[in-house]
Design a protein around this motif. Structure first.
Motif, mmCIF file in Angstrom:
data_model
loop_
_atom_site.group_PDB
_atom_site.id
_atom_site.type_symbol
_atom_site.label_atom_id
_atom_site.label_comp_id
_atom_site.label_asym_id
_atom_site.label_seq_id
_atom_site.Cartn_x
_atom_site.Cartn_y
_atom_site.Cartn_z
ATOM 1 N N ARG A 37 106.814 121.316 -8.162
ATOM 2 C CA ARG A 37 106.875 120.080 -7.864
ATOM 3 C C ARG A 37 108.231 119.237 -7.931
ATOM 4 O O ARG A 37 109.121 119.754 -8.696
ATOM 5 N N THR A 81 108.627 104.750 -12.443
ATOM 6 C CA THR A 81 108.030 105.469 -11.551
ATOM 7 C C THR A 81 108.362 105.227 -10.011
ATOM 8 O O THR A 81 108.990 103.950 -9.716
ATOM 9 N N GLU A 115 108.826 110.663 -13.706
ATOM 10 C CA GLU A 115 107.615 110.889 -12.963
ATOM 11 C C GLU A 115 107.799 112.228 -12.472
ATOM 12 O O GLU A 115 108.719 112.734 -11.994
ATOM 13 N N ASP A 158 103.473 113.723 -7.311
ATOM 14 C CA ASP A 158 102.357 114.310 -6.973
ATOM 15 C C ASP A 158 102.674 115.066 -5.466
ATOM 16 O O ASP A 158 103.133 114.378 -4.718
ATOM 17 N N LEU A 185 100.777 114.976 -3.218
ATOM 18 C CA LEU A 185 99.998 114.220 -1.941
ATOM 19 C C LEU A 185 101.497 113.276 -1.595
ATOM 20 O O LEU A 185 101.090 112.825 -0.169
ATOM 21 N N GLN A 186 102.148 113.015 -2.404
ATOM 22 C CA GLN A 186 103.292 112.058 -2.105
ATOM 23 C C GLN A 186 104.460 112.787 -1.656
ATOM 24 O O GLN A 186 105.130 112.348 -0.453
#
Length: 319
Positions: free
Chosen positions: A103, A113, A183, A186, A188-189
């Motif tokens: 990631r 974040t 952070e 994710d 998904l982002q």
């Protein structure tokens, strides 16, 4: 076969040397032979132009591979995401060791974040893939370009030149810089680059004229290969290759081995930006042994979404 030392070719950056040292130590544990790092300067190390203007793929690996082919080193280690998708004649990708976290990670001022950064905040990255995904989040941030090693990029935040910077989590973990991360993003982002977090170990291809030492090295290095990590990066890089994108193109992909209805399966997601910067996301799932085919299938589906102006997100269960 005995040899006093094995020569490992590596870029001279701190991260590259750290990664190479990890592989060298594992090889010494297998063979009992010490490994010596040989620093090699690449175009990407000395040219600070944006990667896309330098041709992208290969700028960090060509000089290292040339040293291998000339016999100046016995094997080489790269960040796998830097490798061109086309095979290099005379060289074998003999091992993909166990993969680190693929990631992306954020380092931001005041421990913020992505969602907490104020509108207008400057977020630095040298990656078109990261840029288009950051802009698509709709947080109102300003994405600015940056080049340089990990330390240089972190300094952009500490000096105030940027409010945040996005880097590969794997590199930060290998360098012991995880305390700076505000952070871990994710998928998904933001989907990572194909092969991000994985290492590529290459040696000269074995032929009828290979020496006993070359055969010994190739066999020893093969013991470092991790089958699941290799399957995942094969799938991700197949998406990249089929979509005819270079390593600096706005494409992200992430494969994971998951528990499926019939046992272990490969789950593969990818995102591709069209000419207007709109993101097309798609995912497939199928047999681990079909990693390359799944990647090619996913690339075709992404391109179909773009060409047909079809819905931007969907999922398919493979055979």
């Amino acid at each position: 076969m005995t040899t006093p030392v094995l020569r490992l070719g590596t870029r001279r950056s701190k991260l590259a040397r750290t990664q190479s040292k990890l592989v060298g130590e594992r090889l010494t544990a297998v063979t009992g032979i010490p490994v010596e790092l040989v620093d090699i300067v690449t175009e990407g190390d000395v040219n600070r132009a944006p990667l896309v203007t330098m041709g992208g793929a290969g700028v960090f690996v060509s000089a290292v591979r040339d040293a291998l082919l000339r016999g100046e080193v016995d094997f080489v280690v790269h960040s796998l995401k830097d490798l061109p998708t086309t095979p290099e004649p005379g060289i074998d990708l003999v091992a993909v060791p166990g993969r680190e976290d693929p990631r992306d990670a954020l380092i931001a001022r005041d421990n913020l974040t992505l969602g907490e950064l104020p509108v207008g905040s400057k977020v630095a990255t040298g990656s078109p893939r990261r840029q288009v995904q950051l802009e698509a989040l709709g947080f109102g941030i300003e994405v600015i370009g940056i080049r340089g090693n990990v330390g240089t990029r972190i300094e952009a935040v500490t000096s105030g030149a940027a409010d945040a910077v996005v880097l590969a989590n794997a590199g930060l973990r290998r360098l012991g810089e995880t305390d700076r991360i505000t952070e871990v993003i994710d998928p998904l982002q933001m989907l990572p680059a194909p092969g991000q977090g994985a290492l590529a170990v290459e040696c000269r291809a074995i032929t009828a004229t290979s020496t006993d030492q070359e055969r010994f090295i190739a066999k020893a290095l093969a013991e470092l290969d991790d089958a699941e990590s290799r399957a995942c990066v094969i799938a991700e890089r197949a998406v990249l290759s089929r979509a005819e994108a270079g390593c600096s193109a706005p494409l992200g992909a992430l494969a994971e081995v998951v528990e499926g209805d019939a046992g272990l399966e490969l789950s593969l997601a990818a995102v591709l930006a069209d000419a207007d910067g709109h993101l097309i996301r798609h995912s497939v799932q199928g047999r681990v042994v079909d990693a390359r085919t799944l990647g090619e299938e996913l690339a075709d589906l992404l391109l179909e979404r773009i060409d047909g102006n079809l819905p931007t997100t969907m999922s398919t269960k493979g055979a």
